[in-house]
Design an enzyme around this catalytic site. Structure first.
Site, mmCIF file in Angstrom:
data_model
loop_
_atom_site.group_PDB
_atom_site.id
_atom_site.type_symbol
_atom_site.label_atom_id
_atom_site.label_comp_id
_atom_site.label_asym_id
_atom_site.label_seq_id
_atom_site.Cartn_x
_atom_site.Cartn_y
_atom_site.Cartn_z
ATOM 1 N N ARG A 1 -1.058 5.491 9.946
ATOM 2 C CA ARG A 1 0.440 5.781 9.970
ATOM 3 C C ARG A 1 0.944 5.955 10.380
ATOM 4 O O ARG A 1 1.229 6.981 11.676
ATOM 5 C CB ARG A 1 0.661 6.544 9.088
ATOM 6 C CG ARG A 1 1.953 7.211 8.509
ATOM 7 C CD ARG A 1 1.713 8.550 7.140
ATOM 8 N NE ARG A 1 1.928 7.613 6.034
ATOM 9 C CZ ARG A 1 2.136 8.025 4.462
ATOM 10 N NH1 ARG A 1 2.249 8.910 4.581
ATOM 11 N NH2 ARG A 1 1.833 7.414 3.975
ATOM 12 N N HIS B 1 4.119 -0.526 3.514
ATOM 13 C CA HIS B 1 3.958 0.438 2.784
ATOM 14 C C HIS B 1 2.545 -0.769 1.568
ATOM 15 O O HIS B 1 2.228 -0.690 0.494
ATOM 16 C CB HIS B 1 3.937 1.711 2.192
ATOM 17 C CG HIS B 1 3.436 2.394 1.581
ATOM 18 N ND1 HIS B 1 1.789 3.120 2.482
ATOM 19 C CD2 HIS B 1 3.695 3.539 0.837
ATOM 20 C CE1 HIS B 1 1.508 3.791 1.892
ATOM 21 N NE2 HIS B 1 2.780 4.237 0.567
ATOM 22 N N GLN C 1 0.119 1.087 -0.937
ATOM 23 C CA GLN C 1 0.648 1.679 -2.365
ATOM 24 C C GLN C 1 1.325 0.824 -3.167
ATOM 25 O O GLN C 1 0.542 1.032 -4.296
ATOM 26 C CB GLN C 1 1.949 2.450 -1.956
ATOM 27 C CG GLN C 1 2.882 3.009 -2.896
ATOM 28 C CD GLN C 1 2.247 4.040 -3.621
ATOM 29 O OE1 GLN C 1 1.791 4.984 -2.865
ATOM 30 N NE2 GLN C 1 1.871 4.219 -4.597
ATOM 31 N N ASP D 1 12.296 4.940 -5.043
ATOM 32 C CA ASP D 1 11.675 5.396 -4.423
ATOM 33 C C ASP D 1 12.895 6.327 -3.295
ATOM 34 O O ASP D 1 14.290 6.713 -3.668
ATOM 35 C CB ASP D 1 11.370 4.170 -2.650
ATOM 36 C CG ASP D 1 9.923 5.089 -1.646
ATOM 37 O OD1 ASP D 1 9.963 6.552 -1.923
ATOM 38 O OD2 ASP D 1 10.202 4.416 -0.689
ATOM 39 N N CYS E 1 6.402 5.714 -5.760
ATOM 40 C CA CYS E 1 5.252 6.535 -4.821
ATOM 41 C C CYS E 1 4.944 7.692 -4.881
ATOM 42 O O CYS E 1 3.667 7.519 -3.977
ATOM 43 C CB CYS E 1 5.254 5.395 -4.002
ATOM 44 S SG CYS E 1 6.605 5.759 -2.465
ATOM 45 N N ARG F 1 -4.694 4.636 -5.785
ATOM 46 C CA ARG F 1 -4.542 4.695 -4.260
ATOM 47 C C ARG F 1 -5.862 4.591 -3.518
ATOM 48 O O ARG F 1 -6.403 4.063 -2.874
ATOM 49 C CB ARG F 1 -4.075 6.021 -3.621
ATOM 50 C CG ARG F 1 -2.732 5.842 -3.805
ATOM 51 C CD ARG F 1 -1.807 4.366 -2.774
ATOM 52 N NE ARG F 1 -2.094 4.507 -1.493
ATOM 53 C CZ ARG F 1 -1.641 4.818 -0.664
ATOM 54 N NH1 ARG F 1 0.099 5.987 -0.367
ATOM 55 N NH2 ARG F 1 -1.790 5.740 0.938
HETATM 56 N N1 NVA Z 1 9.583 4.823 1.788
HETATM 57 C C1 NVA Z 1 9.222 6.449 1.741
HETATM 58 C C2 NVA Z 1 7.751 6.746 0.940
HETATM 59 C C3 NVA Z 1 6.836 7.841 1.550
HETATM 60 C C4 NVA Z 1 5.390 7.367 1.557
HETATM 61 C C5 NVA Z 1 8.812 6.406 3.215
HETATM 62 O O1 NVA Z 1 8.864 5.465 4.727
HETATM 63 O O2 NVA Z 1 8.959 8.079 3.699
HETATM 64 N N1 CP Z 2 3.008 7.518 -1.621
HETATM 65 C C1 CP Z 2 2.285 8.091 -0.595
HETATM 66 O O1 CP Z 2 1.853 7.798 0.877
HETATM 67 O O2 CP Z 2 2.083 9.395 -0.296
HETATM 68 P P1 CP Z 2 1.949 10.553 0.948
HETATM 69 O O3 CP Z 2 3.220 10.471 2.021
HETATM 70 O O4 CP Z 2 2.183 11.538 0.073
HETATM 71 O O5 CP Z 2 0.510 9.509 1.832
#
Ligand code: NVA
Ligand code: CP
Length: 308
Positions: free
Chosen positions: A104, A131, A134, A219, A259, A287
């Site tokens: 990540r 992502h 997800q 989101d 998500c 997930r």
């Molecule tokens: N769009 C959000 C998703 C978090 C799981 C982010 O990137 O923070």
């Molecule tokens: N939806 C998701 O990826 O959650 P986290 O940021 O908690 O991993």
């Protein structure tokens, strides 16, 4: 032979998605029945986090353990990744000590460079641009609830973020339509829209984008890495909340997805996310099952076994 990575949804064919989803169904059933299943015995997953996470860390770590393997957590704060070690060198070193890697991070270019120097498969656990884990789990969740997603219409209400771009790829791969509504100043990057235009429509008005859709999706308004813009975004996104009025425009059987983590009262009202059309907890749980099937596929390839 080239190593198979999962850096964005377009890395897999529709057949591969169907195969992994079939494995996820079997793996999920075994998990629910407390049947041990250890195809990744003695295998190791390394997870690298440059951003926060609850679901992604937990589902990969628990999933790898349940498959008989081990997971190691690294973050930027206490590894050399935070002290400027080149990503190419990190890819070389880390991939010599494990069987699969999940990352990540911020830019998609970082994960692409890492993967280009990795001797083992790399999975995208979220970048600024995508992502895929997800959205794969979300498509699987839709199919569990409503059957095939092909030919359906999905609304995306809110920010043009990593989730949206993965949904755009999913629309092309799985053959559904995406109605997209984002506020002024936060529009979709036209250069990143697929050349094939038949899978999406852009709407100025988020209410219109929900008309008769089969799934409403949103989101957070401020994704990780964009916190400095939070106040400006709170102002700009007013009107893009998914509330009961917008859900009423959708098909009566429509589902709601997010998500998570969510902000009730910002991108979604409490009555929608906690209401009967919401499947957010199933998305989160899936997930685990989808990623276990993905780990199995990327580490050992296709498994032929007689169902039990
Ligand atoms: N769009 C959000 C998703 C978090 C799981 C982010 O990137 O923070
Ligand atoms: N939806 C998701 O990826 O959650 P986290 O940021 O908690 O991993």
């Amino acid at each position: 032979m080239a190593i198979k990575h999962f850096l964005q949804l377009s890395d897999f064919t529709l057949d591969e998605f169907h195969y992994v989803m079939e494995r996820a169904r079997i793996i999920k059933r075994r998990f629910k029945e407390y049947q041990p299943y250890h195809p990744l015995l003695d295998r190791t997953l390394v997870m690298i986090f440059e951003k926060n996470s609850t679901r992604t860390r937990l589902s990969f770590e628990a999933g790898m353990h349940q498959l008989g393997g081990a997971a190691i957590y690294l973050n930027t704060r206490d590894s050399q990744l935070g002290r400027g070690e080149p990503v190419e060198d990190a890819g070389q070193v880390i991939s010599r000590m494990c069987d699969i890697i999940m990352i990540r991070t911020f830019g998609q270019d970082i994960i692409e460079r890492f993967a280009a120097h990795s001797r083992v498969p790399v999975i995208n656990g979220l970048t600024n641009e995508h992502h895929p884990c997800q959205v794969f789990a979300d498509v699987f969740t839709y199919i569990e609830h409503r059957g095939s997603i092909a030919g359906k219409t999905v609304a995306w209400i809110g920010d043009a973020n990593n989730m949206l771009y993965s949904w755009l790829q999913a629309a092309q791969i799985f053959g559904f339509h995406l109605n997209i509504s984002t506020p002024k100043g936060y529009e979709v990057d036209l250069a990143r829209l697929p050349a094939e235009k038949s899978h999406y429509t852009l709407f100025d008005n988020p209410v219109d984008a929900c008309h008769q859709v089969d799934l409403v999706n949103t989101d957070v308004w401020t994704s990780m890495g964009y916190e400095a813009e939070n106040q400006a975004r709170l102002d700009a996104f007013k009107g893009w909340i998914v509330d009961a009025d917008k859900m009423a425009r959708a098909h009566p059987e429509a589902l709601f997805m997010h998500c998570l983590p969510a902000h009730r009262g910002e991108e979604v009202s409490a009555d929608v996310i906690d209401g009967p059309q919401s499947v957010v907890w199933d998305e989160a749980e899936n997930r685990l099952h989808i990623q276990k099937a993905l780990l199995e596929y990327l580490v050992v390839g296709k498994v032929i076994e007689t169902p039990n």
